[in-house]
Design an enzyme around this catalytic site. Structure first.
Site, PDB file in Angstrom:
ATOM      1  N   LYS A   1      29.507   1.309  -3.685  1.00 45.02           N
ATOM      2  CA  LYS A   1      30.190   2.601  -3.677  1.00 45.02           C
ATOM      3  C   LYS A   1      29.263   3.783  -3.943  1.00 45.02           C
ATOM      4  O   LYS A   1      29.438   4.863  -3.368  1.00 45.02           O
ATOM      5  CB  LYS A   1      31.339   2.591  -4.686  1.00 45.02           C
ATOM      6  CG  LYS A   1      32.436   1.585  -4.368  1.00 45.02           C
ATOM      7  CD  LYS A   1      33.567   1.685  -5.356  1.00 45.02           C
ATOM      8  CE  LYS A   1      34.661   0.674  -5.086  1.00 45.02           C
ATOM      9  NZ  LYS A   1      34.264  -0.699  -5.364  1.00 45.02           N
TER      10      LYS A   1
ATOM     11  N   LYS B   1      34.476   2.522 -11.997  1.00 46.56           N
ATOM     12  CA  LYS B   1      34.702   1.632 -10.857  1.00 46.56           C
ATOM     13  C   LYS B   1      33.495   0.741 -10.635  1.00 46.56           C
ATOM     14  O   LYS B   1      32.350   1.204 -10.723  1.00 46.56           O
ATOM     15  CB  LYS B   1      34.941   2.430  -9.569  1.00 46.56           C
ATOM     16  CG  LYS B   1      36.267   3.134  -9.482  1.00 46.56           C
ATOM     17  CD  LYS B   1      36.395   3.781  -8.116  1.00 46.56           C
ATOM     18  CE  LYS B   1      37.722   4.482  -7.939  1.00 46.56           C
ATOM     19  NZ  LYS B   1      37.823   5.093  -6.590  1.00 46.56           N
TER      20      LYS B   1
ATOM     21  N   GLY C   1      40.162  -4.012  -4.368  1.00 50.69           N
ATOM     22  CA  GLY C   1      41.334  -4.688  -4.912  1.00 50.69           C
ATOM     23  C   GLY C   1      41.625  -4.359  -6.356  1.00 50.69           C
ATOM     24  O   GLY C   1      42.323  -5.102  -7.047  1.00 50.69           O
ATOM     25  N   GLY C   2      41.073  -3.240  -6.859  1.00 47.36           N
ATOM     26  CA  GLY C   2      41.333  -2.854  -8.241  1.00 47.36           C
ATOM     27  C   GLY C   2      40.505  -3.609  -9.262  1.00 47.36           C
ATOM     28  O   GLY C   2      40.645  -3.400 -10.465  1.00 47.36           O
TER      29      GLY C   2
ATOM     30  N   HIS D   1      47.070   7.883  -2.129  1.00 48.53           N
ATOM     31  CA  HIS D   1      46.026   6.998  -1.611  1.00 48.53           C
ATOM     32  C   HIS D   1      46.288   6.841  -0.113  1.00 48.53           C
ATOM     33  O   HIS D   1      47.209   6.141   0.296  1.00 48.53           O
ATOM     34  CB  HIS D   1      46.096   5.651  -2.328  1.00 48.53           C
ATOM     35  CG  HIS D   1      45.043   4.673  -1.920  1.00 48.53           C
ATOM     36  ND1 HIS D   1      44.461   3.802  -2.802  1.00 48.53           N
ATOM     37  CD2 HIS D   1      44.457   4.428  -0.730  1.00 48.53           C
ATOM     38  CE1 HIS D   1      43.568   3.057  -2.168  1.00 48.53           C
ATOM     39  NE2 HIS D   1      43.561   3.420  -0.901  1.00 48.53           N
TER      40      HIS D   1
ATOM     41  N   HIS E   1      46.194  -0.786 -10.373  1.00 50.90           N
ATOM     42  CA  HIS E   1      45.290  -0.258  -9.352  1.00 50.90           C
ATOM     43  C   HIS E   1      45.305  -1.095  -8.080  1.00 50.90           C
ATOM     44  O   HIS E   1      44.387  -1.009  -7.263  1.00 50.90           O
ATOM     45  CB  HIS E   1      43.855  -0.142  -9.878  1.00 50.90           C
ATOM     46  CG  HIS E   1      43.751   0.514 -11.211  1.00 50.90           C
ATOM     47  ND1 HIS E   1      44.207   1.792 -11.456  1.00 50.90           N
ATOM     48  CD2 HIS E   1      43.264   0.063 -12.392  1.00 50.90           C
ATOM     49  CE1 HIS E   1      44.002   2.101 -12.718  1.00 50.90           C
ATOM     50  NE2 HIS E   1      43.438   1.074 -13.312  1.00 50.90           N
TER      51      HIS E   1
ATOM     52  N   ARG F   1      36.049  -4.518   6.291  1.00 54.24           N
ATOM     53  CA  ARG F   1      36.757  -5.756   6.631  1.00 54.24           C
ATOM     54  C   ARG F   1      38.150  -5.409   7.120  1.00 54.24           C
ATOM     55  O   ARG F   1      38.539  -4.243   7.148  1.00 54.24           O
ATOM     56  CB  ARG F   1      36.870  -6.643   5.384  1.00 54.24           C
ATOM     57  CG  ARG F   1      37.515  -5.913   4.199  1.00 54.24           C
ATOM     58  CD  ARG F   1      37.797  -6.814   3.032  1.00 54.24           C
ATOM     59  NE  ARG F   1      38.108  -6.095   1.807  1.00 54.24           N
ATOM     60  CZ  ARG F   1      39.274  -5.553   1.506  1.00 54.24           C
ATOM     61  NH1 ARG F   1      40.259  -5.602   2.379  1.00 54.24           N
ATOM     62  NH2 ARG F   1      39.461  -4.931   0.360  1.00 54.24           N
TER      63      ARG F   1
END
Length: 711
Positions: free
Chosen positions: A149, A191, A197-198, A241, A268, A326
């Site tokens: 990220k 993060k 996927g949280g 989101h 999340h 993906r």
């Protein structure tokens, strides 16, 4: 072959014909590909989903499975299947060497990773390339650039894509991260730099919570992605989101397939998604799509991807959050509104074909929802559960309207080792109102017994007025918690249905025993109703949630009863039948002339009554002294720290003799891809620790016992 579509469509009929042409073109059985066999490096519903499209295209499939998944649906649906290790994913589905070995052994030309597991693992993509096996996904370089990220945000800034403020640096020391956190200000987000996927994500409200949240994020990230690196982001309160589906081929062609709204989440993680996003103007939709394509071009992307944005719901301004390199869990709703098969597109692009359509040829129609059905208990913090699906009835599917994606069948196990998702229910309608109405109705037809699920919560969510109006954001559940978890008041009519079901069920079981039928759910081959006569009075005692319910029954004459609930109110005249329909027991009840219908199943001492509105569970109380024995270990005691779910002990923070305060962390458990901290419920001294790191423990096991401090 060139396929041209006029920009102007003047009627619904023309649009329907146009969409049919696109579907036919994009679902052609002819695939000019070097693939005749692919390996699916995944499990569950996505493995089944990929196998379905591969079969349509004439491609053979090879499944891999852990020892726990030997009899699973995805193994059954593949042409070949190979065991790759024990149940833990680190010893099976994440073993790159074993999966490559199976691909070579079975002579597969390509590997489809699905989502999760190895789908965003750049090292695995590189290994596939080294072994001359096509990785059905983007290049390893794109996965690295967008999967990490902090790297992706730097690239996006250079590409002119708006990015939320934060710290994305390489210095991961505690002191540096705390310093940068102070610069950003609280609240903020921690993060994991990898994955999604949280996992490895924490909201930190103030500085006092920072260190513990940081450690938790690192631990969870290391377990899920093998990396402890994190980034920090400014926290936007109650954002939306929004994500955009993009697709790119090897020739520089990139398109978007419009946006999805995934705002309603718990832990999340998404719980319900829809496409297109509600309340989005045509201009904003265009800006989102153009920005997503720009992001994909910045990394030379190839294949299916999703660019995720955080959007301020008040100002409609959006910022790049991350890119998932993906296929997404929620891809079916994009398929529903566009008529495209995204897995087919993946296979075609990976085989070297150009995109089937250009941007002007891609349009959408109607609205679609996806509800994720999980084995979890929403009323207890959405804690995941595991166990056997003792009873499973799914809604009837209809082409284009209702779709169920699942990897389990009745009597299958939801394993503690994997994600607790049971299925995805997808509905389509000509507009949002119709799609939501269909979803609400079909959730009422999804009947599961044997473990807790979120189905009733999803029904309440779909019925909430703000959700129905499209007023969604990531804090939706927290904001509307009281309305989404209302006190459950048992209607007297439902209690009467339960008593009638119990009577008829007993009679059915007696008849079943007499004819020696072995199927507990389908004791008859026909749909003959049962009407046996009695001349007696009896009382039924049930426990429903936390309430005790009494139903008095008088047998008036053959087939007719008189019933009263909790010894109050009038006696009601009741007539009913219990029939076998499609291997389910259908209860038809007439109460004072009003007819109601429900499905029922009795498992052990619990009767499950599935009405269209809600599932009700009626527990028959055990003999008193047996009840006292069974509950003695699980009574509420603040000195006993119990395991809230089945799982594995990840960390221990205390030992015998330690003094703890209310709220202190005692240990960390990991279960079903979720990390959970068990905390002290009282101030006291640790008297006993009855677990060790690495132990697998069942639900309600006493892990730590405290001696309460005497003030």
């Amino acid at each position: 072959m060139m396929y041209r579509i006029r920009k102007t469509v003047t009627s619904i009929k023309q649009y329907t014909m146009l969409m049919s042409d696109i579907r036919n073109l994009c679902s052609s059985p002819i695939l000019t590909t070097k693939f005749n066999k692919i390996l699916i490096a995944n499990r569950g519903e996505i493995a089944c989903r990929i196998a379905r499209t591969a079969k349509k295209l004439g491609i053979q499939t090879v499944a891999v499975y852990s020892e726990a998944d030997q009899n699973s649906l995805h193994v059954q649906e593949a042409d070949e299947a190979y065991c790759v290790g024990p149940a833990p994913s680190s010893q099976s589905y994440l073993r790159q060497d074993k999966i490559i070995s199976v691909a070579r052994r079975s002579k597969c030309q390509a590997i489809h990773p699905g989502y999760g597991f190895l789908s965003e693992n750049a090292e695995f993509a590189e290994l596939c390339q080294k072994e001359n096996i096509t990785f059905i996904g983007p290049s390893a370089k794109a996965i690295k650039n967008m999967g990490i990220k902090n790297t992706s945000k730097t690239i996006m800034i250079e590409a002119g894509v708006p990015v939320i403020a934060g710290y994305h640096g390489d210095d991961q020391s505690d002191d540096t991260l705390l310093l940068e956190a102070r610069k950003i200000g609280f609240p903020l987000m921690i993060k994991a730099v990898r994955g999604g996927g949280g996992k490895g994500m924490r909201i930190v409200l103030d500085e006092s919570e920072f260190q513990e949240a940081l450690e938790g994020a690192r631990t969870e990230s290391e377990k899920a992605f093998g990396d402890t690196a994190v980034l920090l982001e400014q926290y936007i309160n109650e954002p939306r989101h929004i994500e955009v589906q993009i697709f790119a081929d090897k020739y520089g062609n990139i398109v978007h397939m419009f946006e999805r709204d995934c705002s309603v989440q718990r832990r999340h993680q998404k719980i319900i998604e829809e496409a297109p996003a509600p309340g989005i103007s045509a201009e904003l939709r265009s800006d989102l799509g153009i920005t997503a394509v720009r992001a994909a071009k910045a990394v030379g992307y190839v294949g299916a991807g999703t660019v995720e944005f955080i959007m301020d719901r008040d100002r409609d301004s959006f910022h790049f959050m991350e890119m998932n390199t993906r296929l997404q869990v929620e891809h079916p709703i994009t398929e529903a509104i566009t008529g495209l098969d995204l897995v087919e597109w993946q296979l075609r692009v990976a085989s070297g074909e150009k995109l089937l359509l250009n941007q002007e040829q891609i349009s959408f129609r109607g609205h679609a929802f996806e509800a994720r059905i999980y084995a979890e208990n929403p009323r207890h913090g959405f804690l995941p559960g595991a166990g056997q699906l003792l009873y499973l009835r799914t809604p009837e599917t209809t082409s284009g309207k209702v779709r169920v994606e699942t990897g389990v069948r009745e009597n299958d196990e939801v394993s503690v080792h994997y994600d607790p998702m049971i299925a995805k229910l997808i509905t389509w309608g000509k507009d949002r109102e119709e799609a939501l109405a269909i979803l609400r109705s079909k959730l009422g037809e999804y009947n599961i017994a044997g473990l807790d699920t979120n189905i009733e919560f999803l029904k309440d969510l779909c019925s909430h007025p703000c959700f129905r109006q499209g007023k969604v954001h990531t804090g939706f559940i927290k904001e509307h918690y009281e309305e989404l978890f209302p006190a459950l008041c048992l209607p007297s009519e439902v209690a009467i249905q339960a008593a009638l079901a119990s009577i008829l069920y007993e009679e059915m079981q007696l008849l079943r025993s007499s004819i020696r039928t072995t199927d507990p759910v389908n004791p008859f081959a026909s749909e003959t109703g049962l009407r046996l006569n009695h001349t007696l009075t009896r009382i039924f005692y049930f426990n429903v949630h936390t309430d005790d319910v009494t139903i008095e029954v008088k047998y008036i004459e053959p087939e007719i009863y008189s019933m009263r609930v909790n010894k109050i109110g009038p006696w009601r005249t009741v007539i009913g039948t219990l029939k076998v329909k499609n291997k389910s027991l259908k209860l038809c009840t007439e109460i004072d002339g009003v007819i109601t219908k429900a499905f029922v199943i009795k498992i052990h001492n619990k009767l499950h009554l599935f009405t269209k509105e809600r599932e009700w569970q009626f527990c028959s109380p055990a003999v008193k002294f047996l009840s006292n024995l069974s509950n003695s270990d699980f009574e509420i005691d603040p000195c006993k720290a119990l395991s809230p779910m089945p799982g594995c002990i990840e960390k221990l923070f205390v030992k015998e003799g330690d003094v703890v305060k209310v709220g202190d962390a005692l240990l960390v458990m990991n279960a079903m891809k979720m990390e959970h901290t068990v905390r002290a419920a009282t101030t006291g001294t640790v008297e006993n620790v009855s677990c060790s790191v690495g132990d697998s423990v069942p639900k309600n096991k006493i892990l730590v016992r405290l001696a309460k401090s005497i003030s």
